[in-house]
Design a protein around this motif. Structure first.
Motif, PDB file in Angstrom:
ATOM      1  N   UNK A 127       0.857  -1.191   0.000  1.00 33.51           N
ATOM      2  CA  UNK A 127       0.000   0.000   0.000  1.00 33.51           C
ATOM      3  C   UNK A 127       0.892   1.240   0.000  1.00 33.51           C
ATOM      4  N   UNK A 128       0.734   2.049  -1.049  1.00 27.61           N
ATOM      5  CA  UNK A 128       1.551   3.235  -1.242  1.00 27.61           C
ATOM      6  C   UNK A 128       0.697   4.470  -0.980  1.00 27.61           C
ATOM      7  N   UNK A 129       1.087   5.269  -0.031  1.00 29.64           N
ATOM      8  CA  UNK A 129       0.363   6.493   0.291  1.00 29.64           C
ATOM      9  C   UNK A 129       0.579   7.522  -0.795  1.00 29.64           C
ATOM     10  N   UNK A 130      -0.424   7.720  -1.652  1.00 29.54           N
ATOM     11  CA  UNK A 130      -0.309   8.584  -2.818  1.00 29.54           C
ATOM     12  C   UNK A 130      -0.243  10.049  -2.412  1.00 29.54           C
ATOM     13  N   UNK A 131       0.925  10.667  -2.632  1.00 32.57           N
ATOM     14  CA  UNK A 131       1.169  12.045  -2.210  1.00 32.57           C
ATOM     15  C   UNK A 131       0.951  12.198  -0.704  1.00 32.57           C
ATOM     16  N   UNK A 171      -4.078  18.113   2.615  1.00 31.73           N
ATOM     17  CA  UNK A 171      -3.485  18.679   1.402  1.00 31.73           C
ATOM     18  C   UNK A 171      -2.235  17.909   1.001  1.00 31.73           C
ATOM     19  N   UNK A 172      -2.150  17.572  -0.267  1.00 30.54           N
ATOM     20  CA  UNK A 172      -1.118  16.659  -0.755  1.00 30.54           C
ATOM     21  C   UNK A 172       0.283  17.239  -0.627  1.00 30.54           C
ATOM     22  N   UNK A 173       1.240  16.325  -0.516  1.00 32.71           N
ATOM     23  CA  UNK A 173       2.659  16.674  -0.455  1.00 32.71           C
ATOM     24  C   UNK A 173       2.962  17.708   0.613  1.00 32.71           C
ATOM     25  N   UNK A 174       2.463  17.440   1.807  1.00 34.60           N
ATOM     26  CA  UNK A 174       2.833  18.216   2.988  1.00 34.60           C
ATOM     27  C   UNK A 174       3.344  17.232   4.025  1.00 34.60           C
ATOM     28  N   UNK A 222      -0.396  26.815  -8.648  1.00 31.65           N
ATOM     29  CA  UNK A 222      -1.573  27.666  -8.524  1.00 31.65           C
ATOM     30  C   UNK A 222      -2.640  27.041  -7.639  1.00 31.65           C
ATOM     31  N   UNK A 223      -2.925  25.766  -7.848  1.00 29.01           N
ATOM     32  CA  UNK A 223      -4.023  25.106  -7.148  1.00 29.01           C
ATOM     33  C   UNK A 223      -3.625  24.517  -5.806  1.00 29.01           C
ATOM     34  N   UNK A 224      -2.326  24.378  -5.547  1.00 27.30           N
ATOM     35  CA  UNK A 224      -1.907  23.676  -4.337  1.00 27.30           C
ATOM     36  C   UNK A 224      -1.267  24.575  -3.290  1.00 27.30           C
ATOM     37  N   UNK A 225      -1.180  25.882  -3.573  1.00 24.32           N
ATOM     38  CA  UNK A 225      -0.651  26.821  -2.585  1.00 24.32           C
ATOM     39  C   UNK A 225      -1.483  28.098  -2.593  1.00 24.32           C
ATOM     40  N   UNK A 226      -1.172  28.986  -1.655  1.00 23.38           N
ATOM     41  CA  UNK A 226      -1.859  30.287  -1.575  1.00 23.38           C
ATOM     42  C   UNK A 226      -1.121  31.370  -2.335  1.00 23.38           C
ATOM     43  N   UNK A 227      -0.347  30.988  -3.346  1.00 29.58           N
ATOM     44  CA  UNK A 227       0.469  31.951  -4.077  1.00 29.58           C
ATOM     45  C   UNK A 227      -0.364  33.091  -4.659  1.00 29.58           C
ATOM     46  N   UNK A 228      -1.605  32.808  -5.069  1.00 32.62           N
ATOM     47  CA  UNK A 228      -2.455  33.853  -5.657  1.00 32.62           C
ATOM     48  C   UNK A 228      -2.811  34.941  -4.642  1.00 32.62           C
ATOM     49  N   UNK A 229      -2.663  34.639  -3.355  1.00 25.58           N
ATOM     50  CA  UNK A 229      -2.978  35.609  -2.310  1.00 25.58           C
ATOM     51  C   UNK A 229      -1.780  36.476  -1.935  1.00 25.58           C
ATOM     52  N   UNK A 237       1.973  28.781   1.657  1.00 25.54           N
ATOM     53  CA  UNK A 237       1.413  27.670   2.419  1.00 25.54           C
ATOM     54  C   UNK A 237       0.576  26.799   1.498  1.00 25.54           C
ATOM     55  N   UNK A 238       0.562  25.516   1.816  1.00 29.49           N
ATOM     56  CA  UNK A 238      -0.150  24.537   0.987  1.00 29.49           C
ATOM     57  C   UNK A 238      -1.648  24.594   1.247  1.00 29.49           C
ATOM     58  N   UNK A 239      -2.406  24.206   0.217  1.00 31.03           N
ATOM     59  CA  UNK A 239      -3.857  24.116   0.369  1.00 31.03           C
ATOM     60  C   UNK A 239      -4.377  22.930  -0.424  1.00 31.03           C
ATOM     61  N   UNK A 240      -5.650  22.590  -0.196  1.00 31.05           N
ATOM     62  CA  UNK A 240      -6.281  21.466  -0.877  1.00 31.05           C
ATOM     63  C   UNK A 240      -6.425  21.740  -2.374  1.00 31.05           C
ATOM     64  N   UNK A 241      -6.028  20.770  -3.186  1.00 35.60           N
ATOM     65  CA  UNK A 241      -6.031  20.939  -4.643  1.00 35.60           C
ATOM     66  C   UNK A 241      -7.422  20.856  -5.242  1.00 35.60           C
TER      67      UNK A 241
END
Length: 390
Positions: free
Chosen positions: A60-64, A71-74, A110-117, A152-156
């Protein structure tokens, strides 16, 4: 011939009670399936070329990490995967402008961080063509590591995984070196190695920018003693050329990822190699990959195709053919939500509700696959325990 009735490695006896206590059946690489352990401490037969992975089967491989719950890859996603009992935790690697490897599924953040803010980075928004696809957003290669660490990371996919948004902003983007240190700490605390499954993302694209992934990755693997045949780490890439390059740099086990049958790896496109994934899953293609890799990571549709309505059909011969070349199979990706499940296993009308994920796992395990990537490791572990108890 189909694989539905074949007694493959997915049926090996597992030890212990409960999903998190699955046994220690060996997973031999590049030399055919390893024999099942029949008692605690049973000897583990190495695979060809000295490769041996002491991992349960199905693995069993924990995907991301646990992207079904965090939130993935944190580091939070990775930690939860480990705490749930995932046998391996996955990282995808992309570079920063100053050459650091960070864990993101894509260089488009764009979708996985708060960079747009962040108004200070508004001018960094741009349009690029990555592996032939035009994308508009913010990209890791345009940021230094210090700049990325202010994000900071966020949900994709917040529409599907609304509960995951609770954790938006909690974690920063981890570097791969931070993950290696985390894995070493957790390994010492638990008294056993923490396995990592590491993917090079868009390696041809980044090499063209002067940000090649393989050399800095190999340097880190050597620094943290994860560069040997028996190291608790598996390397993976959708580009066979990246795996071949890594094979020249380190001895760590390697897996070639395979997308849809009609697609071509991007390094094939740039080099003019006409072969598609459909060619690679034929015996000749599998034999070629076995010359430099120990496994393949096919999309689940290459193991059991779906019909026009999205229902599973008969399994292909891929499991049998890959095992004949000594390759293990770790298909991707199992998720619990209806929207991601084959139509046979959807329940109700809400696409975001959980369907019969256990039923889907059983169908895939029955083909003899050696493991599976899952966004929900706890579900996958319980399904694996059910399967091996039969």
């Amino acid at each position: 011939m189909t694989e539905s009735a074949q007694a493959g490695p997915g049926r090996r006896t597992m030890l212990g009670a409960g999903a998190a206590a699955l046994g220690t059946a060996a997973l031999g690489l590049a030399g055919g399936p390893a024999a099942a352990d029949t008692a605690a401490g049973a000897s583990r037969r190495p695979g060809g070329h000295g490769f041996r992975l002491d991992l349960p089967v199905p693995t069993v491989i924990g995907h991301r990490g646990t992207s079904g719950y965090r939130p993935e890859h944190t580091l939070g996603s990775y930690q939860l995967a480990l705490d749930m009992g995932a046998h391996i935790v996955e990282q995808d690697l992309v570079p920063t402008r100053d050459g650091h490897l960070v864990c993101r599924h894509e260089n488009d953040i764009t979708a996985t961080t708060d960079v747009a803010d962040h108004p200070e980075f508004a001018s960094r928004r741009t349009t690029k063509k990555v592996d032939g696809v035009s994308l508009t957003g913010w990209f890791t290669e345009d940021f230094t590591l210090a700049e990325l660490k202010t994000l900071r990371a966020k949900e994709r996919i917040p529409g599907t995984r609304q509960k995951n948004t609770l954790y938006d902003g909690r974690w920063e983007i981890p570097t791969f070196e931070e993950v290696l240190r985390w894995a070493d700490r957790e390994g010492r605390r638990r008294g056993k190695p923490v396995w990592l499954y590491v993917e090079t993302k868009h390696p041809t694209y980044f090499r063209g920018l002067g940000l090649g992934l393989e050399e800095p990755l190999a340097k880190l693997l050597r620094r943290y003693n994860r560069h040997r045949k028996q190291s608790p780490l598996i390397l993976q890439s959708f580009e066979p050329g990246s795996i071949q390059r890594l094979a020249r740099l380190v001895e760590t086990p390697r897996v070639v990822l395979l997308s849809a049958a009609g697609e071509r790896p991007w390094d094939f496109v740039t080099s003019g190699d006409p072969r598609t994934v459909a060619d690679l899953v034929k015996p000749a293609g599998l034999k070629w990959m076995a010359s430099f890799a120990q496994g393949i990571g096919p999309t689940l549709d290459l193991v059991i195709p779906k019909d026009a309505s999205g229902r599973l059909t008969a399994p292909t011969t891929l499991v049998r053919d890959a095992h004949a070349q000594g390759l293990v199979l770790h298909p991707y990706t199992m998720r619990n939500e209806n929207t991601f499940l084959p139509a046979d296993f959807r329940r109700g009308t809400d696409p975001n509700a959980y369907g019969d994920a256990f039923g889907a796992f059983q169908a895939y395990f029955a083909t003899g696959i050696d493991g599976v990537f899952s966004d929900n490791p706890d579900t996958a572990l319980l399904a694996a325990a059910d399967f091996t108890a039969k």
